[in-house]
Scaffold this active site. Structure first.
Site, PDB file in Angstrom:
ATOM      1  N   ASP A   6       0.836  -1.198   0.000  1.00 24.60           N
ATOM      2  CA  ASP A   6       0.000   0.000   0.000  1.00 24.60           C
ATOM      3  C   ASP A   6       0.877   1.256   0.000  1.00 24.60           C
ATOM      4  O   ASP A   6       1.959   1.259  -0.590  1.00 24.60           O
ATOM      5  CB  ASP A   6      -0.910  -0.042   1.237  1.00 24.60           C
ATOM      6  CG  ASP A   6      -2.256   0.615   1.020  1.00 24.60           C
ATOM      7  OD1 ASP A   6      -2.294   1.847   0.929  1.00 24.60           O
ATOM      8  OD2 ASP A   6      -3.271  -0.098   0.962  1.00 24.60           O
TER       9      ASP A   6
ATOM     10  N   HIS B  75      -3.559   5.879   4.094  1.00 26.49           N
ATOM     11  CA  HIS B  75      -4.350   4.771   3.581  1.00 26.49           C
ATOM     12  C   HIS B  75      -3.825   3.419   4.056  1.00 26.49           C
ATOM     13  O   HIS B  75      -4.582   2.566   4.551  1.00 26.49           O
ATOM     14  CB  HIS B  75      -4.361   4.845   2.049  1.00 26.49           C
ATOM     15  CG  HIS B  75      -5.263   3.882   1.359  1.00 26.49           C
ATOM     16  ND1 HIS B  75      -4.871   2.593   1.045  1.00 26.49           N
ATOM     17  CD2 HIS B  75      -6.527   4.008   0.898  1.00 26.49           C
ATOM     18  CE1 HIS B  75      -5.861   1.982   0.417  1.00 26.49           C
ATOM     19  NE2 HIS B  75      -6.879   2.820   0.310  1.00 26.49           N
TER      20      HIS B  75
ATOM     21  N   ASN C 260     -13.592   0.970  -6.760  1.00 20.63           N
ATOM     22  CA  ASN C 260     -14.659   1.916  -6.391  1.00 20.63           C
ATOM     23  C   ASN C 260     -15.266   2.644  -7.585  1.00 20.63           C
ATOM     24  O   ASN C 260     -15.731   3.779  -7.456  1.00 20.63           O
ATOM     25  CB  ASN C 260     -14.110   2.965  -5.414  1.00 20.63           C
ATOM     26  CG  ASN C 260     -13.479   2.347  -4.186  1.00 20.63           C
ATOM     27  OD1 ASN C 260     -13.874   1.278  -3.747  1.00 20.63           O
ATOM     28  ND2 ASN C 260     -12.497   3.035  -3.618  1.00 20.63           N
TER      29      ASN C 260
ATOM     30  N   SER D 206     -11.297  -0.523  -0.438  1.00 19.67           N
ATOM     31  CA  SER D 206     -10.009  -0.612   0.262  1.00 19.67           C
ATOM     32  C   SER D 206     -10.191  -0.937   1.734  1.00 19.67           C
ATOM     33  O   SER D 206      -9.304  -1.514   2.368  1.00 19.67           O
ATOM     34  CB  SER D 206      -9.244   0.710   0.147  1.00 19.67           C
ATOM     35  OG  SER D 206      -8.705   0.882  -1.127  1.00 19.67           O
TER      36      SER D 206
END
Length: 406
Positions: A135, A167, A269, A349
């Site tokens: 990530d 994130h 998304n 996520s």
């Protein structure tokens, strides 16, 4: 299932007032911390100074606005003597307050608190399983995460695997925040996190950088059981592992899965078919769509909180289709954040790390399980206890992650 809880706990505070003073301190006269409350017409600083000189009180805070009084460290007999002063309203032992660990709604919804392996009970017991978070990096010194510094890898810009975005730290917390009565708790509390930074501070990275992260995980497949990839780009599945293809990232994941690492990835998304996005389209990974859940319970009665959506249905932003293997909570998820903080955000996520935590739980008790067996076990343990929209394009209701039996 227990409800999400945020509480401040106070020790009991018996009041001492107009107590006859006692003489010299003894072993039965312990030193403690006290709060001295004065009549409101008194000068707190002056009285505190008097008591320091007359009773040897060690004064700390002095209060003059919300309260007239002071805090001090002294023996029990000194406190009783101070309480007899006409200027004093009462003396009470100081108390201890702490922020109780919060159960994020997603942890409730997947029944992590019922898992016999997770054993969520407020006692931090690091779990014997390793999860790579591929990530933006992870906050390397976040107090609520068990970060393995020896497992840090930076394939992006910057000088370390430390998270410059937030994130990756959020993902790591949902997977494995500690069970320590502080902040939040993850699905697999205390699992060891390998921070693999492949995205920059803006959340972007090249496929070549992602492959660098996969390569690192594969090199350590003897230690890493699960890898989470809450990221993706446009592309299509080019065929099953072992066939001739020209997708380097797919080839890398094939090799990593063959080495025994279970990959869990976000569906994306874009309100699109997951088949148009990689790594979500790959058959060898566990692809996760997002459930809109605002209260941690089934039934569709939760009121929207951080964003508008319909409770207990597939999130309006989530990708969908035949490539989806599981659905998990992905709206308004509270988790760890960079800088030692916490934040609430939404996305597939956020759904993916719930499943990565579930995979970690299963590997604790089934260490020899292959990635395919892990996927099958999670699907079989899942439930259909969510509102399936009639217009779901793939015509299949994916199981909702449930770890109560793992």
């Amino acid at each position: 299932m227990r409800k999400a809880l945020l509480a401040v706990l106070f020790a009991s505070c018996p009041v001492l007032t107009n107590v006859s003073p006692v003489s010299a301190a003894t072993k039965s006269d312990p030193v403690g911390d006290y709060i001295v409350v004065l009549d409101s017409n008194q000068n707190a600083q002056a009285v505190a100074s008097d008591h320091t000189q007359a009773h040897a009180a060690s004064v700390g805070h002095v209060y003059s606005h919300a309260l007239t009084g002071y805090a001090a460290r002294m023996t029990k007999s000194q406190a009783e003597t101070v309480a007899a002063d006409d200027r004093v309203r009462w003396v009470q032992p100081d108390g201890v307050a702490k922020i109780s660990r919060t159960f994020p709604t997603g942890i409730n919804r997947v029944d992590a608190d019922a898992s016999p392996t997770a054993r969520i009970n407020g006692v931090n017991e690091p779990m014997a399983v390793d999860v790579a978070v591929i990530d933006t990096g992870v906050d390397l010194d976040h107090p609520d995460l068990n970060v393995y510094f020896g497992g840090a890898k930076n394939c992006s810009d910057g000088i370390s695997a430390d998270d410059g975005n937030g994130h990756g730290t959020h993902v790591a917390g949902t997977v494995a925040a500690k069970d320590n009565l502080h902040g939040v708790v993850g699905v697999a509390p205390g699992a060891r996190i390998w921070p693999v930074r492949v995205l920059n501070n803006r959340g972007f990275g090249l496929f070549s950088q992602i492959i660098c992260g996969i390569d690192f995980v594969t090199a350590n497949a003897d230690q890493i059981e699960v890898a989470n990839m809450s990221l993706g780009g446009f592309g299509n599945d080019d065929g099953a592992c072992g066939t001739v293809n020209r997708d380097a990232m797919h080839q890398a994941i094939c090799a990593s899965v063959a080495a025994g690492v279970t990959y869990v990835v976000a569906a994306g998304n874009e309100r699109d078919h997951a088949a148009n996005h990689i790594p979500a389209a790959y058959d060898e990974v566990i692809t996760v769509s997002a459930l809109a859940d605002f209260d941690g319970f089934p039934g569709g009665s939760g009121r929207p909180t951080c964003r508008r959506d319909v409770d207990d249905t597939i999130a309006d932003f989530s990708n969908f289709g035949a490539d989806i293997d599981l659905i998990a909570p992905g709206t308004c998820i509270l988790s760890t954040w960079r800088g030692g903080r916490y934040a609430t955000i939404s996305g597939t996520s956020m759904a993916s790390p719930h499943v990565a935590g579930g995979a970690a739980l299963y590997k604790v008790t089934n260490p020899a399980a292959s990635p395919a067996q892990v996927k099958s076990a999670l699907q079989n343990a899942g439930t259909l206890n969510w509102t399936w929209p009639a217009g779901d394009p793939d015509g299949v209701q994916e199981p909702l992650l449930n770890v109560a039996t793992l």
